[in-house]
Scaffold this motif. Structure first.
Motif, PDB file in Angstrom:
ATOM      1  N   GLY A 199       0.976  -1.284   0.274  1.00 59.09           N
ATOM      2  CA  GLY A 199       0.080  -0.300  -0.415  1.00 59.09           C
ATOM      3  C   GLY A 199       1.047   1.192   0.497  1.00 59.09           C
ATOM      4  N   ALA A 200       0.207   2.414  -0.887  1.00 59.67           N
ATOM      5  CA  ALA A 200       1.019   3.436  -1.025  1.00 59.67           C
ATOM      6  C   ALA A 200       0.778   4.478   0.726  1.00 59.67           C
ATOM      7  N   SER A 201       1.913   4.994   0.705  1.00 57.14           N
ATOM      8  CA  SER A 201       2.206   5.746   1.577  1.00 57.14           C
ATOM      9  C   SER A 201       2.870   7.360   1.656  1.00 57.14           C
ATOM     10  N   SER A 202       2.680   8.416   2.109  1.00 55.89           N
ATOM     11  CA  SER A 202       3.937   9.529   1.294  1.00 55.89           C
ATOM     12  C   SER A 202       4.651  10.047   2.869  1.00 55.89           C
ATOM     13  N   THR A 226      -3.563  16.332   1.326  1.00 60.67           N
ATOM     14  CA  THR A 226      -4.776  17.241   1.455  1.00 60.67           C
ATOM     15  C   THR A 226      -5.034  17.431  -0.427  1.00 60.67           C
ATOM     16  N   VAL A 227      -6.344  17.313  -0.449  1.00 60.86           N
ATOM     17  CA  VAL A 227      -6.992  17.019  -1.697  1.00 60.86           C
ATOM     18  C   VAL A 227      -8.022  18.587  -2.168  1.00 60.86           C
ATOM     19  N   GLY A 228      -8.363  19.206  -2.982  1.00 62.75           N
ATOM     20  CA  GLY A 228      -8.715  20.087  -3.621  1.00 62.75           C
ATOM     21  C   GLY A 228     -10.395  20.347  -4.302  1.00 62.75           C
ATOM     22  N   LEU A 242      -3.239   2.475  -5.183  1.00 64.93           N
ATOM     23  CA  LEU A 242      -3.878   4.325  -5.989  1.00 64.93           C
ATOM     24  C   LEU A 242      -2.375   4.352  -4.878  1.00 64.93           C
ATOM     25  N   GLU A 243      -1.417   5.124  -5.805  1.00 61.08           N
ATOM     26  CA  GLU A 243      -0.374   6.249  -5.047  1.00 61.08           C
ATOM     27  C   GLU A 243      -0.511   7.206  -4.600  1.00 61.08           C
ATOM     28  N   ARG A 244      -1.196   8.141  -5.390  1.00 66.20           N
ATOM     29  CA  ARG A 244      -1.570   9.612  -5.198  1.00 66.20           C
ATOM     30  C   ARG A 244      -2.627   9.260  -5.324  1.00 66.20           C
ATOM     31  N   PRO A 245      -4.137  10.343  -4.430  1.00 64.13           N
ATOM     32  CA  PRO A 245      -2.830  10.843  -3.223  1.00 64.13           C
ATOM     33  C   PRO A 245      -2.984   9.816  -2.656  1.00 64.13           C
ATOM     34  N   ALA A 246      -1.709  10.129  -1.257  1.00 65.90           N
ATOM     35  CA  ALA A 246      -1.658   9.125  -0.174  1.00 65.90           C
ATOM     36  C   ALA A 246      -2.458   9.401   0.854  1.00 65.90           C
ATOM     37  N   THR A 305      -9.774   2.063   0.428  1.00 64.03           N
ATOM     38  CA  THR A 305     -10.588   2.788   0.439  1.00 64.03           C
ATOM     39  C   THR A 305      -9.003   4.109   0.738  1.00 64.03           C
ATOM     40  N   ILE A 306      -9.059   5.482   0.709  1.00 64.45           N
ATOM     41  CA  ILE A 306      -7.863   6.296   1.427  1.00 64.45           C
ATOM     42  C   ILE A 306      -8.892   7.016   1.724  1.00 64.45           C
ATOM     43  N   PRO A 307      -8.230   7.728   2.339  1.00 64.79           N
ATOM     44  CA  PRO A 307      -8.554   9.276   3.275  1.00 64.79           C
ATOM     45  C   PRO A 307      -7.849  10.119   3.213  1.00 64.79           C
TER      46      PRO A 307
END
Lengths: 180, 696
Positions: B475-478, B610-612, B602-606, B690-692
């Protein structure tokens, strides 16, 4: 819909939301106070919560009103903590005592207990705080997970960590008393 | 049952999660074990303390304010206007002592991007104009000398200042003629010119006639609804002058000046004006962030950013009460006073002094974006120079006094904020977006083992990916790392440090043993050579060894210039590691670890990124016929996006996806992105991830 009818229906919508506010301002307000430990801030967040809720309120879509309101309140509190992080130059020890309601100080003994609960809460990460408080407000793990945007498993892990952390801060004093 | 088992089960028992037999077993152990009994009692006491605390904690009643606000926001007409004139109608309940020109700079930016939907913060009305309150002789009446009328409830910038701004804007071709008259039964208004700057719009108006009963609102709006207006229904606004409004979207080629009669009615007069605001659009992003703070008498102030417009610059800052007991109340002369027992119209705030290199710049505006809260706040000054020592000095400041609740009357000060204005060539910023924000680049190129090129001022922190383990899949994190040219080293080191707080929250762990160190790193052709300490080989079965290799290889190959990764242990090239012998003699690629990768990575968003309003989804997938289902849930719990997409390949071959999804969302805070595929067999959702994410 005629203009008059529309005005009437809007009035009704406002009135029914008024009832919601009256019913939930105490629990939501208390939850937010416990989250941020600051009377002024909790009032602002609480107000914000209800205004956002009003804007998004659609009785047909919302199945669990209480969970939904707590979710909005949780997001408001989390945003507050994120914003506060920017102000890293504010001394932390000042922040924890900031803006407490002075009238509370006169409640004597209750303050002694509650203060240590709040102080223990203040030591936890904001989302651990949210976990404990949402649990205390009677939500299930699934609901807490939904409110915090994580899986039920993660909510359980977080809750258990939060519980241990709370015990370390709140229970620490108590255990020492017991041993003496 | 053993003590350690019981200890794990006790919290579950308290939560009521155990079935009857499990509960019985725990109870039986607890009854016979004093230590575990004490532990259980401690948990129960905590639980009781919390439960009783949340029922007794103080809370601030909000109903009155909220219902006030709700009544104001629920008419459609007001909806359009609230950006500009929100606060005016609530003057009865809450007198803003300070309001001059425009809303908080941050709010203006929101309005400029044409996004009033996210505006859930009140903004007070915005006003420039003659300060004369007297209806009889207001027309053509020059305001008194100076910019502040001490008799007015609010402070307004004098007409000279508005003219000064308009003159500057006129020289740049940013003033346009409206030349229109609006007439109804209730009022007659003449419009003169309209002037645009990056942060505000000025509308020249003259109310020739207005019935006492008539409600009147005036505003200017862009095609996407950005903009705002003011309420002239009571006598608090002058009858002629310049109305200052939130900035409009500079991409608009036509805007509308509107006026309306009553709350709830649609705009009844609308005057389109052809405009060309490309000069403002070309300004690009002149925003420079600072964090310069000062604290005095229990109130802290922080300068957050400076932004340059054509005629007006804005300084954005933030207030925070740090200790209520220390807050002092002083009058405008700086003399201490008691906490004001009731509204005192004599009390007026001082405007800040703004200097750059010792030269004073007149403050044109001062505003509070949210009166009840210490929140983002901005002031405007005549165009500041691009470089120099900026100082903002507040002698004191009053935020707000609600008429019936002097609780919020806050004085404090003095504060002095200092910042070094950076030299900035504003015009060029739009051209080279690729170099300005490295953090947004999903694949920064590593330059390991090379001389670091000393590049001007690219100091933005970087975001790199680290690959963790969720269940038995990657799983990807950043991680945000300080700016460095040597991103490969930084990301491998970040990986070796293991999961962070948020990773654990979303169930991400690491199979790499703690204590593993990066001994050396190098890049040969396109092979990243990692020399790891022997702890890397400790413990775990073959699954664990393969997974930790997958983590390292994925993390190392996130950069375009790295194809594969050669592992060395303690400086030695080894054939195999682990009991069952994972082959590491040759360089490893991502393809070697297809078994460890989830169907959808899913790598981005990690998680917790923060997303817009535009969410870019980047990753790889190996799903049936490359199909991907996507759902996006906003902070209010609404599903704001639901669609499917396809990756570059699927059904046995891993493909890539890079999707940009526009979303309209409500609220700020945690929402989530969910990706999955429908099972080819039964159509059920499968391979769900599911990525918060944090919506801002």
């Amino acid at each position: 819909m005629s203009e008059t009818a529309q005005v009437r229906s809007e009035t009704r919508a406002t009135a029914s939301f008024d009832v919601i506010v009256q019913e939930y301002e105490a629990p939501i307000g208390r939850y937010l106070y416990s989250m941020v430990g600051d009377y002024e801030v909790s009032q602002d967040l609480s107000q914000d919560t209800f205004i956002s809720a009003y804007k998004a309120y659609d009785p047909e879509k919302i199945h669990n009103l209480s969970a939904w309101l707590y979710r909005i309140a949780t997001n408001k509190a989390m945003s507050y903590f994120r914003r506060k992080k920017v102000l890293s130059w504010v001394q932390l020890d000042k922040l924890t005592d900031a803006g407490r309601d002075p009238s509370v100080e006169s409640h004597g003994e209750w303050v002694a207990t509650s203060h240590s609960v709040q102080q223990a809460l203040d030591q936890l990460e904001p989302d651990q705080r949210a976990c404990l408080l949402l649990k205390a407000a009677g939500f299930s793990h699934e609901e807490i997970a939904d409110q915090l945007g994580c899986s039920p498993g993660a909510a359980r892990t977080r809750l258990s960590r939060a519980r241990d952390a709370f015990r370390a801060h709140y229970g620490g004093g108590r255990e020492m008393e017991g041993n003496s | 049952m053993q003590c350690h088992e019981a200890r794990n089960q006790i919290p579950r028992l308290i939560d009521g999660l155990l079935d009857y037999e499990e509960e019985f077993a725990v109870q039986q152990h607890v009854n016979g074990c004093p230590e575990c009994r004490a532990l259980m009692q401690a948990y129960e006491q905590d639980e009781q303390a919390l439960n009783s605390y949340v029922r007794q904690a103080p809370y601030a009643p909000v109903a009155r304010n909220v219902i006030d606000e709700i009544e104001r926001i629920h008419s459609p007409w007001w909806d359009a206007f609230r950006a500009g004139s929100y606060r005016l109608a609530s003057v009865a309940g809450l007198l803003l002592v300070v309001f001059v020109v425009a809303a908080g700079a941050w709010m203006l930016r929101e309005m400029a991007t044409g996004n009033p939907a996210t505006d859930d913060q009140p903004i007070q009305e915005t006003m420039i104009g003659s300060t004369d309150d007297d209806a009889e002789d207001a027309v053509d009446d020059e305001p008194p000398e100076g910019t502040v009328n001490p008799d007015a409830d609010d402070i307004r910038v004098g007409i000279e200042d508005a003219d000064m701004i308009a003159n500057t804007l006129n020289q740049e071709g940013l003033v346009f003629d409206v030349d229109a008259v609006s007439e109804t039964d209730g009022y007659t208004i003449e419009y003169g010119r309209i002037a645009f700057d990056r942060h505000l719009t000025l509308l020249e108006y003259d109310i020739v006639e207005q019935d006492e009963e008539a409600r009147l609102m005036i505003g200017a709006f862009g095609p996407d609804g950005g903009g705002g207006g003011a309420d002239f229904s009571d006598d608090t606004l002058p009858e002629s002058g310049w109305l200052a409004l939130p900035a409009l979207d500079p991409s608009a080629s036509s805007i509308e000046v509107q006026d309306g009669e009553t709350l709830g009615a649609p705009a009844i007069n609308s005057h389109p004006v052809e405009v060309d605001l490309s000069l403002i659009a070309d300004l690009g992003d002149s925003r420079q962030s600072y964090e310069s703070g000062d604290e005095a008498n229990g109130i802290a102030v922080c300068c957050l950013a400076v932004e340059h417009g054509v005629a007006v610059s804005t300084i954005e800052f933030d207030w925070e009460m740090t200790d209520q007991n220390e807050v002092q109340y002083v009058d405008p002369d700086g003399q201490p006073v008691e906490r004001p027992p009731e509204l005192d119209p004599e009390l007026e705030p001082a405007l800040p002094e703004v200097t750059v290199n010792g030269d004073q710049y007149p403050v044109l505006e001062l505003s509070i974006s949210q009166a009840l809260m210490f929140d983002a706040d901005g002031i405007g000054v005549m165009r500041l120079p691009d470089g120099g020592d900026l100082q903002v000095h507040y002698e004191h400041m009053m935020l707000a006094i609600p008429e019936d609740d002097p609780h919020f009357a806050i004085y404090g000060g003095p504060w002095t904020l200092s910042a070094q204005l950076e030299e900035a060539t504003v015009e060029s910023d739009t051209d080279d977006t690729t170099t300005t924000d490295v953090a947004e680049d999903p694949t920064p190129t590593p330059v390991p083992d090379e001389e670091i090129v000393d590049d001007e001022d690219e100091q933005d922190p970087l975001r790199v990916l680290v690959y963790m383990v969720r269940g038995d899949e990657l799983g990807a994190s950043s991680r945000e790392i300080e700016y460095t040219q040597d991103v490969a080293t930084a990301s491998i080191q970040a990986l070796l440090q293991g999961p962070d707080y948020y990773d654990e929250d979303v169930g991400l762990q690491s199979e790499i043993p703690a204590g593993t160190e990066l001994l050396d790193i190098g890049l040969e052709d396109e092979t990243l050579i990692l020399d790891l300490s022997e702890e890397f080989t400790d413990g775990g079965g073959s699954a664990s060894i393969l997974m930790r290799l997958a983590q390292v290889v994925h993390t190392g190959t996130q950069f375009e210039s790295v194809d594969d990764v050669q592992i060395l242990i303690e400086g030695q090239r080894v054939e195999t590691i682990g009991g069952e012998g994972a082959m590491v003699a040759e360089p490893l690629t991502r393809e070697d670890f297809e078994d460890q990768a989830p169907a959808i990575l899913l790598e981005r968003p990690a998680p917790h990124e923060t997303v817009g309003e535009e969410i870019r989804l980047i990753g790889t997938s190996n799903t049936f016929e490359a199909n991907l289902q996507i759902e996006i849930i906003d902070p209010m719990g609404n599903q704001v996006y639901r669609d499917f997409a396809t990756a570059s390949s699927g059904t046995g071959t891993r493909g890539e996806f890079d999707l940009t999804i526009p979303v309209e969302y409500e609220g700020e805070g945690i929402g989530s992105i969910r990706m999955f595929e429908h099972s080819a067999r039964d159509g059920e959702r499968t391979n769900v991830i599911t990525i918060p994410v944090v919506f801002e």
